[in-house]
Design a protein around this motif. Structure first.
Motif, short mmCIF file in Angstrom:
data_model
loop_
_atom_site.label_atom_id
_atom_site.label_comp_id
_atom_site.label_asym_id
_atom_site.label_seq_id
_atom_site.Cartn_x
_atom_site.Cartn_y
_atom_site.Cartn_z
N GLY A 162 53.74 50.35 -18.55
CA GLY A 162 52.39 49.81 -18.33
C GLY A 162 51.44 50.82 -17.71
O GLY A 162 50.25 50.83 -18.02
N VAL A 198 45.38 48.84 -14.48
CA VAL A 198 46.76 48.78 -14.03
C VAL A 198 46.76 48.37 -12.56
O VAL A 198 46.05 48.96 -11.75
CB VAL A 198 47.45 50.17 -14.18
CG1 VAL A 198 48.88 50.12 -13.64
CG2 VAL A 198 47.45 50.60 -15.65
N LEU A 215 49.29 44.31 -15.16
CA LEU A 215 48.05 44.61 -15.87
C LEU A 215 47.05 43.50 -15.55
O LEU A 215 47.37 42.32 -15.71
CB LEU A 215 48.28 44.67 -17.39
CG LEU A 215 49.19 45.78 -17.91
CD1 LEU A 215 49.36 45.66 -19.42
CD2 LEU A 215 48.62 47.17 -17.56
#
Ligand SMILES: Cc1cc2nc3c(=O)[nH]c(=O)nc-3n(C[C@H](O)[C@H](O)[C@H](O)COP(=O)(O)OP(=O)(O)OC[C@H]3O[C@@H](n4cnc5c(N)ncnc54)[C@H](O)[C@@H]3O)c2cc1C
Length: 399
Positions: A162, A198, A215
């Motif tokens: 991510g 993020v 996220l």
């Protein structure tokens, strides 16, 4: 039915390349990667150069065209030395590129799949939310239609890659009243899109080379052209990707068991107690024998399932219902068995190492921490058993 299993010269060459890379380039960076809990940039860059980010993707879309069998060979070999590198590749390939490969439009394949397969863009896959794990239909990240866009709002968690990914498949709800049947849509969201950021990155027990990120989506406008597989079809898209993921997780575990076994044998042949190498004790031999049995069983299971997925091809509209059901059942069985056998292998191998196996920095200590997650992610093993049982109840055992 073809029952002979032989690898082609190309597949053998791929295995050799990955084995060499794992030994010469991955093994030396593992201690530092694990200790510093850092994404292994250097080896990831090398994997991109070597074509590892597109092994199963057809050549016309920038990959090596070696199918799921080639992909599993790569993960098995890497699994012998490290699980973090596998998780990075699997989040990118099984979960990131599969939605595009199976359900993407031609335009999406050219624009997003090809650069991903060439290693120019790292991918991630984001389904899980704080209130929606096993019950993925309960996700509440909303996607509201507005002109040529969908506006995404919500919070996704535990996204492998991510932090580093350039493009992410994000599942959001186009209609909260509908759940898995028509209520979930897959979106391709590019890094840098306004409204995507993020959040927290988790500290973990193992897989220290991977990021596991939150996220946050705040009025994130995603073009309608980036809907993958159609509005309301996201659950099917996700489950198709997970079927690939679960077989590939089996391949990684197959490698992991061999790694644990090799370490156990090496140690037990050299460690003397009661004036003999401990490998002479039957209690030690039984553990190694169990590992060998599981390796043989998994070799057949993983490569047969991978070959079956290759045979089905990349156009879901051509799949028969029975093939779909077999694919999902078999991938659930493999994921479940392989992860539990891998957990047993690292536990037994650590036991064979005695006290030194518990000391930070020994390869088996890292492998022990890394292996446990495979019983949890890509659907917990309880969920795999539910999938298997549901199919048994409906169809009984069908080849
Ligand atoms: C390191 C890591 C990486 C991950 N990477 C990703 C990623 O890249 N993308 C992504 O979307 N997600 C990712 N995940 C999320 C992962 O897939 C989920 O954690 C997993 O599916 C379980 O969901 P949960 O944690 O909410 O557990 P829960 O669903 O809350 O389950 C808790 C327990 O209850 C059991 N349980 C739940 N329902 C049932 C039932 N019906 N019957 C029996 N038992 C049940 C479960 O099996 C489990 O034992 C990752 C997680 C971790 C830890």
């Amino acid at each position: 039915m073809t029952i002979e299993m032989t690898f082609t010269e190309d597949q053998k060459a791929l295995r050799d390349t990955v084995a060499r890379f794992a030994k010469d380039e991955v093994t030396p960076v593992l201690d530092e990667m694990d200790e510093k809990e850092e994404f292994p940039q250097k080896t990831v860059a090398r994997m991109k150069e070597l074509g590892f980010f597109g092994v199963p993707i057809p050549e016309e879309y920038g990959g090596l065209g070696m199918g799921k069998v080639g992909y599993c060979i790569m993960l098995e070999e890497l699994g012998k030395v490290d699980a973090s590198h596998i998780a990075i590749l699997a989040a990118h390939t099984s979960l990131g590129t599969s939605p595009l490969l199976y359900y993407g439009t031609e335009e999406q394949k050219q624009k997003y799949l090809a650069p991903a397969a060439k290693g120019e863009r790292l991918m991630a896959f984001s389904l899980t939310e704080p209130g929606s794990g096993s019950d993925s239909g309960a996700l509440v990240t909303e996607a509201k239609e507005e002109g040529d866009y969908y506006i995404l709002n919500g919070s996704k968690i535990y996204v492998t890659n991510g932090k580093e990914a350039d493009q992410i498949i994000i599942m959001a709800s186009n209609d909260l009243s509908k759940g898995t049947h028509g209520g979930i849509t897959a979106f391709l969201v590019e890094k840098g899109t306004k409204g995507l950021r993020v959040g927290r990155c988790e500290k973990k027990m193992g897989l220290h080379g991977t990021s596991t990120a939150e996220l946050v989506l705040e009025n994130c406008a995603v073009p309608k052209a980036n809907v993958v597989g159609g509005v309301g079809k996201g659950f099917v898209v996700a489950m198709t990707a997970l079927d690939v993921g679960r077989v590939s997780l089996g391949a990684g575990s197959l490698g992991g068991i061999q790694g644990a076994m090799n370490q156990a044998l090496e140690y037990a042949k050299n460690r003397m107690q009661f004036d003999i190498p401990i490998v002479m004790h039957q209690a030690i031999q039984f553990k190694v024998a169990d590992m060998a049995m599981h390796v043989l069983a998994l070799e057949s299971m993983v490569y047969q399932a991978a070959a079956f997925q290759d045979k089905m091809g990349y156009d879901p509209s051509k799949w028969s219902r029975s093939d779909r059901l077999k694919k999902s059942r078999d991938s659930a069985i493999i994921k479940c068995l392989a992860s539990e056998w891998a957990s047993k292998a690292v536990t037994d191998s650590l036991q064979i190492h005695g006290g030194i196996g518990y000391i930070r920095g020994t390869p088996i200590e890292r492998a022990y921490r890394d292996a446990r997650i495979s019983e949890i992610f890509e659907g917990t093993n309880e969920i795999q058993r539910l999938i298997i049982a549901a199919d048994m109840i409906e169809r009984g055992w069908v080849q």
